[in-house]
Design a protein around this motif. Structure first.
Motif, short mmCIF file in Angstrom:
data_model
loop_
_atom_site.label_atom_id
_atom_site.label_comp_id
_atom_site.label_asym_id
_atom_site.label_seq_id
_atom_site.Cartn_x
_atom_site.Cartn_y
_atom_site.Cartn_z
N ALA A 92 0.83 -1.21 0.00
CA ALA A 92 0.00 0.00 0.00
C ALA A 92 0.86 1.26 0.00
CB ALA A 92 -0.93 -0.01 1.21
N VAL A 93 1.91 1.24 0.82
CA VAL A 93 2.81 2.39 0.88
C VAL A 93 3.52 2.58 -0.46
CG1 VAL A 93 4.98 3.21 1.89
CG2 VAL A 93 3.15 2.36 3.37
N GLY A 94 3.96 1.48 -1.06
CA GLY A 94 4.64 1.58 -2.35
C GLY A 94 3.76 2.17 -3.44
N SER A 95 2.50 1.78 -3.46
CA SER A 95 1.57 2.31 -4.45
C SER A 95 1.37 3.81 -4.26
CB SER A 95 0.23 1.59 -4.33
OG SER A 95 -0.72 2.12 -5.23
N ALA A 96 1.19 4.25 -3.00
CA ALA A 96 1.00 5.68 -2.72
C ALA A 96 2.28 6.46 -3.02
CB ALA A 96 0.59 5.88 -1.27
N LEU A 97 3.43 5.87 -2.72
CA LEU A 97 4.70 6.56 -2.97
C LEU A 97 4.93 6.76 -4.47
CD1 LEU A 97 7.41 7.68 -1.92
CD2 LEU A 97 8.31 5.34 -2.11
N LEU A 98 4.69 5.72 -5.25
CA LEU A 98 4.91 5.83 -6.69
C LEU A 98 3.96 6.86 -7.30
CD1 LEU A 98 6.50 4.73 -9.08
CD2 LEU A 98 4.71 3.00 -9.40
N ALA A 99 2.71 6.87 -6.84
CA ALA A 99 1.75 7.86 -7.35
C ALA A 99 2.19 9.28 -7.00
CB ALA A 99 0.36 7.58 -6.76
N THR A 100 2.78 9.44 -5.82
CA THR A 100 3.24 10.77 -5.38
C THR A 100 4.41 11.25 -6.24
OG1 THR A 100 2.52 10.31 -3.11
CG2 THR A 100 4.16 12.06 -3.42
N ILE A 101 5.40 10.40 -6.42
CA ILE A 101 6.56 10.80 -7.23
C ILE A 101 6.13 11.09 -8.67
CG2 ILE A 101 8.84 10.11 -8.05
CD1 ILE A 101 8.70 10.55 -5.05
N ARG A 102 5.25 10.26 -9.19
CA ARG A 102 4.75 10.47 -10.57
C ARG A 102 4.03 11.82 -10.70
NH1 ARG A 102 0.94 6.86 -10.67
NH2 ARG A 102 2.28 5.10 -11.18
N HIS A 103 3.25 12.16 -9.67
CA HIS A 103 2.47 13.40 -9.71
C HIS A 103 3.38 14.64 -9.68
CE1 HIS A 103 -0.92 16.10 -8.86
NE2 HIS A 103 -0.16 16.66 -7.93
N PHE A 104 4.40 14.62 -8.81
CA PHE A 104 5.22 15.82 -8.64
C PHE A 104 6.42 15.88 -9.59
CE2 PHE A 104 2.77 15.77 -4.75
CZ PHE A 104 2.49 17.11 -4.55
N ALA A 105 6.69 14.78 -10.26
CA ALA A 105 7.75 14.79 -11.28
C ALA A 105 7.15 14.59 -12.66
CB ALA A 105 8.78 13.71 -10.97
N ILE A 108 8.93 15.40 -16.13
CA ILE A 108 10.05 14.61 -16.63
C ILE A 108 9.75 13.11 -16.60
CG2 ILE A 108 11.74 16.33 -15.89
CD1 ILE A 108 12.39 14.46 -13.51
N TRP A 109 8.53 12.75 -16.23
CA TRP A 109 8.20 11.34 -16.00
C TRP A 109 8.23 10.54 -17.30
CZ3 TRP A 109 8.34 9.30 -11.42
CH2 TRP A 109 7.84 8.01 -11.20
N THR A 110 8.82 9.35 -17.23
CA THR A 110 8.86 8.44 -18.37
C THR A 110 8.61 7.02 -17.86
OG1 THR A 110 11.23 7.97 -18.13
CG2 THR A 110 10.62 9.87 -19.52
N ASP A 111 8.38 6.12 -18.79
CA ASP A 111 8.22 4.71 -18.42
C ASP A 111 9.48 4.18 -17.75
OD1 ASP A 111 5.69 4.75 -19.47
OD2 ASP A 111 6.24 3.78 -21.37
N GLU A 112 10.64 4.67 -18.20
CA GLU A 112 11.89 4.20 -17.61
C GLU A 112 12.02 4.64 -16.16
OE1 GLU A 112 12.08 4.01 -21.85
OE2 GLU A 112 11.66 5.73 -20.54
N ILE A 113 11.61 5.88 -15.86
CA ILE A 113 11.67 6.36 -14.49
C ILE A 113 10.70 5.57 -13.60
CG2 ILE A 113 11.14 8.33 -12.98
CD1 ILE A 113 12.20 10.16 -15.18
N GLU A 114 9.51 5.31 -14.12
CA GLU A 114 8.55 4.53 -13.34
C GLU A 114 9.10 3.14 -13.04
OE1 GLU A 114 3.88 3.37 -13.02
OE2 GLU A 114 4.57 5.11 -14.12
N ALA A 115 9.72 2.53 -14.04
CA ALA A 115 10.29 1.20 -13.82
C ALA A 115 11.42 1.25 -12.79
CB ALA A 115 10.81 0.63 -15.15
N ALA A 116 12.22 2.33 -12.83
CA ALA A 116 13.33 2.45 -11.88
C ALA A 116 12.80 2.58 -10.45
CB ALA A 116 14.19 3.66 -12.23
N TRP A 117 11.77 3.41 -10.24
CA TRP A 117 11.19 3.56 -8.91
C TRP A 117 10.53 2.26 -8.44
CZ3 TRP A 117 11.36 6.88 -4.98
CH2 TRP A 117 11.95 8.13 -5.20
#
Length: 402
Positions: A92-105, A108-117
């Motif tokens: 649950a924390v991981g899902s909320a964290l990824l959504a947060t980083i995606r929202h504020f970045a 510059i967000w890309t599929d590669e960045i999402e995969a890295a996180w």
């Protein structure tokens, strides 16, 4: 895919300038999708938001240091057991964290960045889950208060008897929860070496606005029950036979006293200098006990130091300045614990005088300014000395410093 620290760090740099907003977004998202988790956190969340990003920043910038990162995360995982954290919580924390980083970045967000996180968080969570699963000690101990001794208006020394034996190393600390404030944990150094009767002593200063410290000093009585988390910390006794310099500010005395007790009991005979600094002479709360230790162990020299009391006729000044009034400490093992500014300055002065950093021991858990050992360390709600924030993690809302 392999871990990509560069992409994680670059994208996190876009979030850091808006850390407060991002933390609020994270918790809003977490509690909206998993409302049952709100009950696991303390009532006040303001400080916890800061602690989340402090811990997250530490993890992100340690991704290039896998050995240190694994040690840090494993300790978090073991410590999180006392909160009842399960693998589902990490998801649950991981899902909320990824959504947060995606929202504020987003720019510059890309599929590669999402995969890295995704990969980085999965790695971190798995280390914590595995460490918790492999731990055989209790997640927490029930302890009875068997003595409560007020030493000053704001400082009390508590003696606790855990319901089952707690093994610890001198210099470590425990987290404490009181019945008065469920789900709120605070860190306090153990102020003694292990004893045959298994009891622990804590030096506690009531911090203004501090929930747990005030409860322990003003509202706790003999016979009360407390909860203790597992012992943690790396500011432990030396493995060498060098002479020791111990510099303690306020209740930062607690872990250094434990280390000194251990050295005395070991049968070794190094020279030990303990500089015990406070603001006013009336704050020298543990001097009778220190004088007894000094009388029983001729190799120990205790030097009380007072900074803000013109009428005091002993050693006066700030601890970093007083340290430099003595001969060189270059051949000593040095232990420093207290308010973070004092610790930082003392460490800097010791390094300049020739003491290698490897021989300067400080509690990494120092310093949360809200309720910690920062005002007068280690007997207050500990601040990852933190030391230091040694046990701060993604789910450490349970230890917020409100």
């Amino acid at each position: 895919m392999p871990l990509n620290p560069r992409l994680v760090k670059e994208s996190f740099s876009a979030v850091e300038p808006v850390a407060a907003k991002a933390a609020g977004y994270f918790y809003g998202r977490l509690f909206t999708h998993c409302p049952h988790l709100r009950g696991m956190f303390p009532p006040g969340m303001e400080v916890q938001r800061d602690r989340l990003f402090t811990a997250l920043t530490r993890v992100v910038w340690m991704l290039d240091s896998p050995e240190g990162l694994e040690s840090y995360l494993a300790q978090l995982g073991r410590d999180h057991r006392k909160y009842g954290v399960s693998p589902d919580h990490y998801r649950a924390v991981g899902s909320a964290l990824l959504a947060t980083i995606r929202h504020f970045a987003a720019e510059i967000w890309t599929d590669e960045i999402e995969a890295a996180w995704t990969e980085a968080y999965a790695m971190a969570a798995q280390i914590m889950i595995d460490a918790a699963a492999g731990e055989t000690t209790p997640a927490w101990w029930l302890a009875e208060v068997i003595d409560h001794e007020p030493r000053t208006r704001d400082i009390s020394v508590l003696t606790l008897r855990p319901s089952e034996r707690m093994d610890f190393v001198p210099g470590q600390y425990v987290t404490v929860q009181t019945a008065r404030w469920p789900r709120v944990w605070r860190r306090f150094s153990i102020a003694n070496a292990p004893r045959l009767d298994g009891t622990l002593r804590l030096h506690v200063r009531a911090v203004p606005g501090g929930w747990v410290s005030t409860a322990l000093v003003r509202h706790t009585r003999i016979g009360d029950q407390l909860l203790l988390g597992p012992p943690v910390g790396t500011m432990t006794p030396p493995e060498s036979d060098r002479d020791l310099l111990c510099v303690a500010g306020g209740t930062g005395l607690a872990p250094l006293k434990a280390v000194i007790e251990h050295v005395i009991a070991s049968g070794d005979r190094p020279n030990i200098h303990l500089l015990f600094g406070v603001r006013r002479a009336s704050d020298l709360y543990d001097m009778p006990d220190l004088v007894r230790m000094e009388a029983a162990f001729p190799w120990l020299r205790v030097v009380p130091v007072v900074s803000d009391d013109p009428g005091y006729d002993g050693m006066r000044g700030r601890l970093p300045d007083v340290v430099e009034r003595f001969h060189s400490w270059a051949d000593h093992e040095a232990y420093v614990c207290g308010p973070p500014a004092m610790v930082d300055e003392t460490v800097r002065r010791l390094q300049m005088s020739g003491v290698p950093l490897a021989r300067i021991h400080r509690d990494p858990m120092q310093s949360d300014p809200t309720e910690s050992h920062s005002a007068e360390p280690h007997g207050e709600e500990r601040g990852l000395t933190g030391t230091a924030r040694d046990v701060d993690g993604f789910l450490a809302g349970f230890e917020s410093k409100t």
